[in-house]
Design an enzyme around this catalytic site. Structure first.
Site, PDB file in Angstrom:
ATOM      1  N   GLU A   1       0.854  -1.191   0.000  1.00  0.00           N
ATOM      2  CA  GLU A   1       0.000   0.000   0.000  1.00  0.00           C
ATOM      3  C   GLU A   1       0.885   1.234   0.000  1.00  0.00           C
ATOM      4  O   GLU A   1       1.935   1.269   0.642  1.00  0.00           O
ATOM      5  CB  GLU A   1      -0.937  -0.016   1.212  1.00  0.00           C
ATOM      6  CG  GLU A   1      -1.964  -1.136   1.076  1.00  0.00           C
ATOM      7  CD  GLU A   1      -2.961  -1.162   2.215  1.00  0.00           C
ATOM      8  OE1 GLU A   1      -3.275  -2.242   2.698  1.00  0.00           O
ATOM      9  OE2 GLU A   1      -3.392  -0.073   2.622  1.00  0.00           O
TER      10      GLU A   1
ATOM     11  N   CYS B   1      -1.983  -7.023   5.855  1.00  0.00           N
ATOM     12  CA  CYS B   1      -1.289  -8.149   5.227  1.00  0.00           C
ATOM     13  C   CYS B   1      -0.387  -8.883   6.210  1.00  0.00           C
ATOM     14  O   CYS B   1      -0.706  -9.998   6.622  1.00  0.00           O
ATOM     15  CB  CYS B   1      -0.485  -7.652   4.018  1.00  0.00           C
ATOM     16  SG  CYS B   1      -1.549  -7.042   2.716  1.00  0.00           S
TER      17      CYS B   1
ATOM     18  N   LYS C   1      -2.035 -10.454   9.423  1.00  0.00           N
ATOM     19  CA  LYS C   1      -3.009 -11.535   9.201  1.00  0.00           C
ATOM     20  C   LYS C   1      -2.369 -12.716   8.475  1.00  0.00           C
ATOM     21  O   LYS C   1      -2.669 -13.876   8.761  1.00  0.00           O
ATOM     22  CB  LYS C   1      -4.241 -11.036   8.460  1.00  0.00           C
ATOM     23  CG  LYS C   1      -4.107 -10.889   6.953  1.00  0.00           C
ATOM     24  CD  LYS C   1      -5.434 -10.556   6.315  1.00  0.00           C
ATOM     25  CE  LYS C   1      -5.252 -10.218   4.851  1.00  0.00           C
ATOM     26  NZ  LYS C   1      -4.728 -11.270   3.978  1.00  0.00           N
TER      27      LYS C   1
ATOM     28  N   ARG D   1      -6.087  -0.454   9.151  1.00  0.00           N
ATOM     29  CA  ARG D   1      -6.296  -1.831   9.613  1.00  0.00           C
ATOM     30  C   ARG D   1      -5.040  -2.372  10.288  1.00  0.00           C
ATOM     31  O   ARG D   1      -3.943  -2.277   9.746  1.00  0.00           O
ATOM     32  CB  ARG D   1      -6.726  -2.718   8.437  1.00  0.00           C
ATOM     33  CG  ARG D   1      -8.110  -2.361   7.879  1.00  0.00           C
ATOM     34  CD  ARG D   1      -8.440  -3.143   6.642  1.00  0.00           C
ATOM     35  NE  ARG D   1      -7.506  -2.854   5.549  1.00  0.00           N
ATOM     36  CZ  ARG D   1      -7.589  -3.446   4.355  1.00  0.00           C
ATOM     37  NH1 ARG D   1      -8.521  -4.342   4.112  1.00  0.00           N
ATOM     38  NH2 ARG D   1      -6.723  -3.133   3.414  1.00  0.00           N
TER      39      ARG D   1
END
Ligand code: UDX
Length: 460
Positions: A156, A279, A282, A346
């Site tokens: 990102e 990413c 998780k 997140r």
């Protein structure tokens, strides 16, 4: 080729827009109709540098279209990329329910043979399950489903560049047809014969991507193994950083020295508040759970995870050590996104940090150039300020939480004047210790000597 992308999030939107940029006709869908409405209004539901221009350009050319109707998406594409989220379940397993739901929908709606491509990050052997679902729910209609894994390696903040200039394109297939179709899709990248939209023609990237064809299981494993290794590198740097701080060494110089070994490499050794994002955290959990379910000991990764979780704890203790009493203090946070150049919060370190500070009775103000809107959903009573100065105003301490480059260029003299106490804790080693101390700040960072140490003068 005619391509459909299911899932218009950080991965799906970049994938769809870039495939259209390569000349394909792409239809992008999402079950969140609000997201599609934002896209059809000409805006983006996410912040990703360079993406808005590529989406707008390919919508104008008609190569990129959106709808909230999955049936249209399935009908439009000979190749269907699944780019839906696979968030962690409470026990750390990847939640594959969206993959299952989409696979059933594809099987039900397909009117012709399809190549179904897993772009979402999934545990190995998911492709086998995907194949079974397509066959079972699509049986009796004479339609052939090919399945492939084509993991994304997008970061990102640089996702468009990462897609158009990949180091590697990994495809996991179990038949020739699928490989041929994927090679056709990525041909412009493999032949490097497309005008890069990011650099107005004079593109600095000249790398020829490696085209890696393997089995579906291996392709899925490459993705988890890659991200987990990146996480180990970060946790390793953070572990050494704690020792460096005790010894009066400088972690930045230590890891620079370590990274000079070409077998190790310099990247992903930045210590700080640890890794966040949707990413690494998780994927690490899902990889560990996959191994544990197969009786393989992945405690090394459990340790990387533990070190990462501990970063916030030690940062709060560093703050308590300086402030003595946290309760009632006013503290400013600079940065909320999990990293710079994204609005994504997140698994951001800021979330755990804000929870900890609120539990300690701290009054928190925060500024982020992009992520303030998203964080307000999680902390409705958090005071999100319009600029960094408002968060610094009257603060007993100012914490650097995200390494936004613009924080370097703030008027730190002015910040020194408006803070109740000129105490800065730099969780990302973004600022210069010498400059901050010269301005009169009590400046602390990660893994660097607490008191300025003169660099050895090189002998004449
Ligand atoms: C990552 C992988 O890099 C990418 O290849 C994969 O496709 C998706 O996951 P992303 O999560 O977007 O990409 O961000 P990344 O730049 O990898 O950073 C992840 C986290 O690690 C961020 O919270 C960042 O602050 C942190 N980080 C990164 C460090 O703490 N130190 C570092 O040296 C690098």
């Amino acid at each position: 080729m005619r391509i459909s992308v299911i899932g218009a999030g950080y991965v799906g939107l970049v994938t769809g827009a870039c495939l259209a940029e390569l000349g394909h006709v792409v239809h992008c869908t999402d079950n969140d109709s609000a997201k599609i409405a934002v896209l059809e209004s000409g805006k983006l539901p996410i912040y990703e540098p360079g993406l808005d221009e590529i989406v707008a350009k390919n919508r104008r050319s008609g190569r990129l279209s959106f709808s909230a109707d999955p049936a249209t998406a399935v009908a439009q594409g000979d190749v269907i990329f699944i780019c839906v989220g696979t968030p962690p379940l409470p026990n750390g397993d990847a939640d594959l329910s969206s993959i299952d739901r989409v696979a059933q929908m594809i099987a039900a709606e397909a009117k012709s043979d399809k190549l179904v491509v897993e772009k979402s990050t999934v545990p190995a052997q998911t492709g086998q399950q995907l194949k079974r679902v397509l066959e079972i729910y699509g049986r009796g209609r004479g339609i052939r489903f090919h399945v492939a894994s084509n993991p994304e390696f997008l970061r990102e903040g640089t996702a468009v560049g990462d897609f158009l200039h990949p180091d590697r394109i990994v495809v996991g297939v179990d038949d020739e047809t699928a490989e041929k179709q994927l090679r056709e899709i990525y041909r412009p990248l493999l032949d490097q014969n497309f005008a890069c939209p990011l650099h107005n023609g004079s593109c600095p990237h000249s790398n020829q991507p490696t085209w890696l064809v393997t089995t579906i299981n291996s392709a899925e494993l490459i993705k988890h193994a890659s991200n987990s290794f990146l996480a180990i590198k970060i946790s390793y740097a953070n572990m050494v950083s704690d020792l460096a701080e005790m010894l009066g060494a400088d972690i930045e110089q230590v890891m620079h020295g370590v990274g000079l070994d070409p077998r190790i490499g310099p990247h992903f050794f930045k210590p700080g508040l640890g890794f966040g994002g949707f990413c690494l955290p998780k994927d690490l959990q899902a990889f560990v759970r996959l191994a544990e379910r197969h009786g393989v000991d992945f405690s090394m990764l459990r340790e990387a995870e533990r070190i990462n979780h501990q970063r916030i704890e030690s940062f709060v203790e560093k703050l308590r050590h300086s402030l003595w009493v946290l309760k009632g203090k006013k503290i400013g946070l600079l940065g909320l996104a999990f990293k710079a150049n994204t609005d994504d919060i997140r698994f951001a370190p800021s979330i755990e940090l804000i929870k900890r500070l609120h539990n300690e009775g701290v009054r928190v103000s925060a500024f982020d150039p992009q992520a303030s809107e998203k964080i307000s959903g999680q902390f409705p009573d958090l005071n999100c300020t319009a600029d960094a100065y408002e968060s610094a105003n009257g603060a007993d301490a100012l914490l650097i939480v995200t390494e936004w480059p613009e924080f370097r260029d703030l008027d730190w003299k002015r910040i020194h004047q408006i803070m109740a106490r000129p105490l800065v804790l730099d969780g990302r080693n973004l600022l210069s210790a010498e400059e901050m101390r010269a301005l009169g700040f009590e400046y602390q960072s990660v893994g660097r000597p607490r008191v300025a140490q003169a660099m050895p003068t090189t002998s004449a």
